[in-house]
Structures are given as structure tokens and as C-alpha cells.
Scaffold this motif. Structure first.
Motif, PDB file in Angstrom:
ATOM      1  N   LEU A   4      43.043  39.768  27.570  1.00 16.10           N
ATOM      2  CA  LEU A   4      43.314  39.463  26.485  1.00 16.10           C
ATOM      3  C   LEU A   4      43.279  40.480  25.456  1.00 16.10           C
ATOM      4  CD1 LEU A   4      44.702  37.541  24.379  1.00 16.10           C
ATOM      5  CD2 LEU A   4      42.410  36.434  23.901  1.00 16.10           C
ATOM      6  N   VAL A  51      43.099  39.137  34.186  1.00 16.17           N
ATOM      7  CA  VAL A  51      44.150  39.282  32.998  1.00 16.17           C
ATOM      8  C   VAL A  51      43.260  39.407  31.686  1.00 16.17           C
ATOM      9  CG1 VAL A  51      45.828  38.151  31.377  1.00 16.17           C
ATOM     10  CG2 VAL A  51      45.908  37.899  33.832  1.00 16.17           C
ATOM     11  N   VAL A  98      51.958  36.872  33.018  1.00 18.48           N
ATOM     12  CA  VAL A  98      51.063  36.609  34.018  1.00 18.48           C
ATOM     13  C   VAL A  98      51.662  36.117  35.484  1.00 18.48           C
ATOM     14  CG1 VAL A  98      48.980  34.906  34.571  1.00 18.48           C
ATOM     15  CG2 VAL A  98      49.228  35.783  32.323  1.00 18.48           C
ATOM     16  N   VAL A 140      47.881  41.099  28.330  1.00 15.48           N
ATOM     17  CA  VAL A 140      48.580  40.230  27.400  1.00 15.48           C
ATOM     18  C   VAL A 140      48.343  40.678  26.022  1.00 15.48           C
ATOM     19  CG1 VAL A 140      49.359  38.761  29.195  1.00 15.48           C
ATOM     20  CG2 VAL A 140      47.296  38.281  27.829  1.00 15.48           C
ATOM     21  N   GLU A 163      43.497  30.968  25.509  1.00 10.79           N
ATOM     22  CA  GLU A 163      42.658  30.835  26.611  1.00 10.79           C
ATOM     23  C   GLU A 163      43.037  29.959  27.723  1.00 10.79           C
ATOM     24  OE1 GLU A 163      40.308  31.618  29.684  1.00 10.79           O
ATOM     25  OE2 GLU A 163      40.476  32.732  28.018  1.00 10.79           O
ATOM     26  N   CYS A 208      47.418  31.564  35.286  1.00 11.96           N
ATOM     27  CA  CYS A 208      46.707  32.302  36.245  1.00 11.96           C
ATOM     28  C   CYS A 208      46.595  31.409  37.456  1.00 11.96           C
ATOM     29  CB  CYS A 208      45.163  32.652  35.678  1.00 11.96           C
ATOM     30  SG  CYS A 208      45.360  34.340  34.889  1.00 11.96           S
ATOM     31  N   ARG A 231      41.357  34.269  36.856  1.00 15.91           N
ATOM     32  CA  ARG A 231      41.503  34.304  35.449  1.00 15.91           C
ATOM     33  C   ARG A 231      40.743  35.621  35.024  1.00 15.91           C
ATOM     34  NH1 ARG A 231      42.007  36.085  31.644  1.00 15.91           N
ATOM     35  NH2 ARG A 231      41.488  35.297  29.359  1.00 15.91           N
ATOM     36  N   ARG A 263      45.966  28.466  27.914  1.00 12.65           N
ATOM     37  CA  ARG A 263      47.525  29.019  28.516  1.00 12.65           C
ATOM     38  C   ARG A 263      47.265  30.090  29.462  1.00 12.65           C
ATOM     39  NH1 ARG A 263      51.271  30.710  23.729  1.00 12.65           N
ATOM     40  NH2 ARG A 263      52.717  31.234  25.375  1.00 12.65           N
ATOM     41  N   ILE A 264      46.356  31.289  29.171  1.00 11.40           N
ATOM     42  CA  ILE A 264      46.061  32.039  30.311  1.00 11.40           C
ATOM     43  C   ILE A 264      45.579  31.682  31.461  1.00 11.40           C
ATOM     44  CG2 ILE A 264      44.882  34.227  30.861  1.00 11.40           C
ATOM     45  CD1 ILE A 264      45.133  34.974  27.777  1.00 11.40           C
ATOM     46  N   LEU A 271      53.475  34.809  27.489  1.00 13.82           N
ATOM     47  CA  LEU A 271      52.592  35.256  28.088  1.00 13.82           C
ATOM     48  C   LEU A 271      52.578  34.605  29.562  1.00 13.82           C
ATOM     49  CD1 LEU A 271      49.939  33.401  28.532  1.00 13.82           C
ATOM     50  CD2 LEU A 271      49.714  33.571  25.968  1.00 13.82           C
ATOM     51  N   GLU A 272      53.163  33.505  29.691  1.00  9.19           N
ATOM     52  CA  GLU A 272      53.017  32.905  31.054  1.00  9.19           C
ATOM     53  C   GLU A 272      53.930  33.634  31.810  1.00  9.19           C
ATOM     54  OE1 GLU A 272      51.591  29.583  28.280  1.00  9.19           O
ATOM     55  OE2 GLU A 272      53.504  31.081  28.166  1.00  9.19           O
TER      56      GLU A 272
END
Length: 239
Positions: free
Chosen positions: A35, A33, A218, A225, A16, A23, A30, A18-19, A214-215
Motif C-alpha cells: 500500500l 501487495v 490486485v 496500489v 486494508e 488478495c 496479502r 479491501r486489499i 484497487l480490486e
């Protein structure tokens, strides 16, 4: 909490973070995206723990593992995504539990999914899997159609009872011009999505990115993702 639940909670918190950071860096909210936790090779008990921790989207890539797991968790409010290469002889089973099929890559599969969805009075969201390592008219090593095959499949999905054309999915290719260039691969997928949405504005799902990248997904604009190892741990070897 049990040791396993504590472990999953800590891993989820890291993902979380990282996401959220990705973002923020991309100037995105946030909530843009979603998960999806890929639970392949892990038991239904882990799925139940993930649900307790707030996860609502899970993915599987093998029907023989997914079907009993979905049945064991049928009482939970989960959206099941099928993300693996799907053989037509598994369609009847997959339609029984999947809410989204992310790996549509041939017309025969569209026909089989539609016939089964209509017969069982279900509606499935479908993503066209794009193979960025495939030449014109070819399929990728891990499934998917070349970019020039998207329109044909999208049109078939548009006309298929029981199916909704929901967007595009890709897996970062291991060969071809995008090998080792995840960011560029995901940006190419976004370009294809932008083109698709000119005529199909509701086909706005873009599924890209896994634990290691994932980065990049995004940053490129992915809406979903698919994260497995970073949440559940290193997978046991299948054997």
C-alpha cells in the motif's frame, strides 16, 4: 487518539480490508501487495499520523508540495514515491527525497535523473510509466509512453548510473480502447511486465490501481496500489 488520527485509522482499516479481500479472491498472499498512500494536498501532520499508524510508503505528484513535506518528515522511516509528471528542472529537488520515481517516460528524464543521482550519491528505483491511451511513439494525456516505448526506456535505465529499472506503472486511461475498462487495462500492464521480466527479472514492481479500482489492480497482479482519497478523504480543491 486525536479525531484526525481516529479518522485515518478507520480509513486505513477499511482499505486494508479491501486489499486483503481482493488478495484472497485472487488467490494471492496479502504481503504480495504494498500500500502506497498518496498524500498530495494533505499536510505533513497527516503524514506523521499515517506513520504512527504503520504506513511506510507515501506518494506525491507535485514537487512544490512534496519537497517541504518530505523535509518536515525527514526523521521518519518512510519511502517517498514520486508519481506525477516530472519536469527536468525539478529533478534535482525530487532526487533529494524520492526513493522511487514512478513516472519515467522519456530519455531526457532518465539522463537528468541519472546525472543528479550520481552527483548526490543516491540510488533511485525507477518505473517506466505506460500510457495505454497512447499510439505508437506517442505520450499519454497524463504522461507515460506507449507500450512500444518501454524497451528503449528500460535499456536507458539499465545503463544509467544511480538508477535501477524497477518495473512498470500505469494510470487507468480515460480515453482509448481501455477507457472504463480498468481490469483489462491492468491485465495489459501485467502482460507487459511479464514480457519485461523475461530479460529483467528484478524489474518486478507493477504499480496500478487507486481508490476506486484497487480490486481490479490486485486481481490483475499489481504489486503496489496507490491509494489517496480512500485513506485521506476527498481532496480540497486546489486554487
Amino acid at each position: 487518539m486525536t479525531d484526525r488520527k481516529t479518522e485515518l485509522a478507520a480509513n486505513l482499516a477499511q482499505v486494508e480490508e479491501r486489499i486483503a479481500a481482493a488478495c484472497a479472491a485472487a488467490g494471492r498472499a496479502r504481503d504480495e501487495v504494498t500500500l502506497i498512500v498518496v498524500t498530495k494536498t494533505y499536510p505533513a501532520s497527516d503524514v506523521r499520523l499515517l506513520h504512527e499508524l504503520g504506513v511506510r510508503h507515501v506518494a506525491e505528484n507535485r514537487d512544490q508540495d512534496a519537497a517541504p513535506k518530505a523535509a518536515a518528515c525527514a526523521d521518519l522511516d518512510l519511502s517517498w514515491h514520486f508519481v506525477g509528471q516530472l519536469q527536468t528542472n525539478k529533478v534535482r529537488s525530487v532526487v533529494g527525497y524520492a526513493d522511487v520515481v514512478q513516472s519515467v517516460d522519456r530519455l531526457r528524464l532518465v539522463s537528468a535523473l541519472s546525472a543528479t543521482a550520481e552527483k548526490t550519491e543516491r540510488t533511485l528505483d525507477c518505473l517506466v510509466q505506460v500510457a495505454l491511451d497512447a499510439g505508437s511513439g506517442e505520450r499519454g494525456d497524463r504522461g507515460g509512453v506507449a507500450p512500444d516505448g518501454i524497451e528503449e526506456l528500460a535499456a536507458a535505465l539499465d545503463a544509467a548510473p544511480g538508477l535501477r529499472m524497477a518495473g512498470l506503472m500505469t494510470v487507468a486511461p480515460l480515453a482509448g480502447p481501455y477507457a472504463g475498462r480498468q481490469r483489462a487495462a491492468f491485465e495489459r500492464l501485467m502482460d507487459l511486465s511479464t514480457h519485461l521480466r523475461v530479460t529483467r527479472p528484478t524489474a518486478n514492481m507493477v504499480s496500478a490501481g487507486m481508490s476506486a479500482d484497487l480490486e481490479d489492480a490486485v486481481a490483475a497482479g499489481a504489486t503496489h496500489v496507490r491509494i489517496g482519497t480512500a485513506v485521506l478523504g476527498v481532496r480540497p480543491k486546489l486554487g
